[in-house]
Enzyme design. Structure first.
Site: not given
Ligand code: TGC
Ligand code: FAD
Length: 404
Positions: A383, A153, A259-260, A109, A181-182
């Protein structure tokens, strides 16, 4: 070790008798088209994934040959319009396809989520017409595999602090930095990468394999998502043509919008993993005898099974409702956070309880449960972690931002 997929398929072609629980007749909320899509992806998973997946995970091997097959069965960008090679389907269809793929394995998936929601979607939503024509049909068919680079990192939950950057160089930009972690990275033909320009504003760039200075080392030693290829994206003075910058978005809302869509897909996918564990546990509880009775006759085991079915049913209703909101363009990020967070948590709990029902057998690769359980540890982290989604909801409820 090199895996012989054809002989694994011949040896294990009878292993999968999965049927899904539907306690609240949620099938009645689906159209004939939805059911057709779900059933065709399920058939493909039974034939192509179930016989090989344990071996892939044991050997930490990504079954690369399935990439064009995922394209053929419409799992790459089912929600992208058909004029660009996507399926032109609604979000319930997309969700059901993710459910069936993750019922097979979260890593499979993942491959499809990244391709459809994190590579095709940003190009479709924020790309130029030339970029859409150039990349989308090839990504939809599986001729190209894509990856999405946001995490670094030093910056995971807080991508706004990213260090990857690019500088102007005439008709090119010079990209430096590293993503970690991509998913799909080691095999990707193309990467959608988020980096800051000289003013510190985040932009999306399409980086093609073969660009000088771009490498994708594999991440080893994973205990989770072992059938998915994970790696780094490293940029050492990579010259990226300006025509590869996504023109129609700037700022962190670009990657967060993608991400949504992916988080929504996960809320369905996790149900698939939970259903597979539940199906396995029910069957085992009926067949395994201890103290002269099937273990399913003991109240403690019945409690576990009853609670699993309850949680799966609640998760199905949540996913279906957020899917209808997605179809109407009304789903909010925090509604999606609630669904992703809840459904992955319940799936992990279902996996843990199912594993106990199988006793020692619960840890064996002869059953899918331990594999799902280990996979879900990644799903609850990527995510957006479980706690980050909680804080997104907390901000919605209180109006107070816990991130600043
Ligand atoms: P913040 O200041 O709140 O927001 C910055 C700008 O972004 C807008 N925004 C959104 N827009 C669309 N959808 C959302 N869900 C949005 N959340 C925020 C916001 O309105 C603002 O817009 P503008 O126009 O005012 O500039 O940002 P922040 O730096 O305080 O961070 C907020 C936070 C912590 C919620 C966000 O950074 C977050 O969601 N962090 C988690 C990171 C994450 O999910 N990483 C995922 C990496 S990709 C991955 O994991 C792929 S795995 C795939 C797989 O293998 O299936
Ligand atoms: P950190 O951000 O360092 O967080 C460590 C811990 O601290 C977590 O428990 C977190 O919840 C907590 N924490 C952080 N901030 C706060 C806060 N403000 N308050 C309270 N607790 C907090 N990323 C991509 O971009 N593309 C991909 O394709 C992708 N694929 C992935 C595949 C796998 C198998 C894995 C494991 C990860 C992947 N990721 C990808 C990365 C993934 O999105 C990140 O691992 C995730 O967003 C968390 O980041 P981090 O690992 O740096 O943890």
């Amino acid at each position: 070790m090199e895996l012989d997929f054809e002989s694994l398929k011949a040896q294990n072609n009878q292993v999968d008798d999965f049927t899904h629980p539907d306690f609240y007749e949620i099938d009645n909320l689906l159209t004939e088209e939805h059911k057709l899509i779900r059933d065709s992806v399920r058939r493909w998973v039974k034939k192509e994934i179930s016989p090989i997946i344990d071996a892939c995970c044991q050997e930490a091997t990504f079954p690369q040959h399935i990439v064009p097959q995922l394209g053929d069965i419409g799992c790459f960008g089912p929600q992208i319009p058909s004029e660009y090679g996507g399926g032109g389907l609604d979000y319930i269809s997309y969700g059901l396809a993710m459910q069936e793929l993750e019922r097979g394995d979260s890593g499979i998936r993942s491959t499809a989520s990244v391709q459809g929601s994190l590579v095709m979607y940003p190009i479709y939503k924020f790309g130029s017409e030339e970029q859409k024509q150039k990349y989308l049909p090839k990504l939809a068919s599986g001729e190209f595999l894509g990856s999405f680079g946001l995490t670094e990192p030093n910056h995971g939950s807080d991508p706004g602090s990213m260090e990857s950057n690019f500088k102007d160089d005439g008709d090119h930009v010079i990209l430096n930095g590293a993503k970690m972690w991509i998913s799909n990275a080691p095999f990707c033909d193309v990467a959608v990468v988020w980096a800051k320009n000289e003013e510190g504003i985040v932009h999306g760039l399409i980086v093609d394999r073969g660009m000088e200075g771009f490498t994708t080392p594999t991440t080893h030693k994973k205990w989770s998502l072992r059938a998915s290829a994970t790696g780094e994206l490293v940029f050492d003075n990579v010259r990226v043509p300006k025509e590869n910058i996504l023109p129609n978005v700037k700022g962190l809302k670009g990657p967060l919008t993608c991400l949504n869509s992916a988080r929504y897909g996960i809320c369905w996918g996790a149900i698939g993993a939970a259903m597979d564990c539940y199906h396995t546990a029910v069957k085992y509880a009926k067949e395994r005898t201890q103290f002269g009775k099937p273990i399913g006759a003991f109240q403690l085991q019945q409690k576990k099974l009853s609670e699993m079915l309850t949680e799966i049913t609640k998760a199905q209703l949540l996913a279906w409702r957020v899917g209808t909101l997605m179809n109407d363009g009304k789903a909010t990020p925090s509604q999606i956070s609630m669904a992703k967070r809840n459904n992955v948590e319940i799936a992990l709990n279902v996996a843990r309880e199912s594993r106990q029902i199988l006793g020692g057998m619960g840890i064996s690769g002869d059953y899918p449960i331990m594999r799902h359980m280990a996979n879900l540890e990644s799903v609850i982290t990527y995510e957006g972690t479980h706690d980050i989604h909680l804080l997104i909801l907390g901000m919605e409820i209180t109006g107070e931002n816990a991130f600043v």
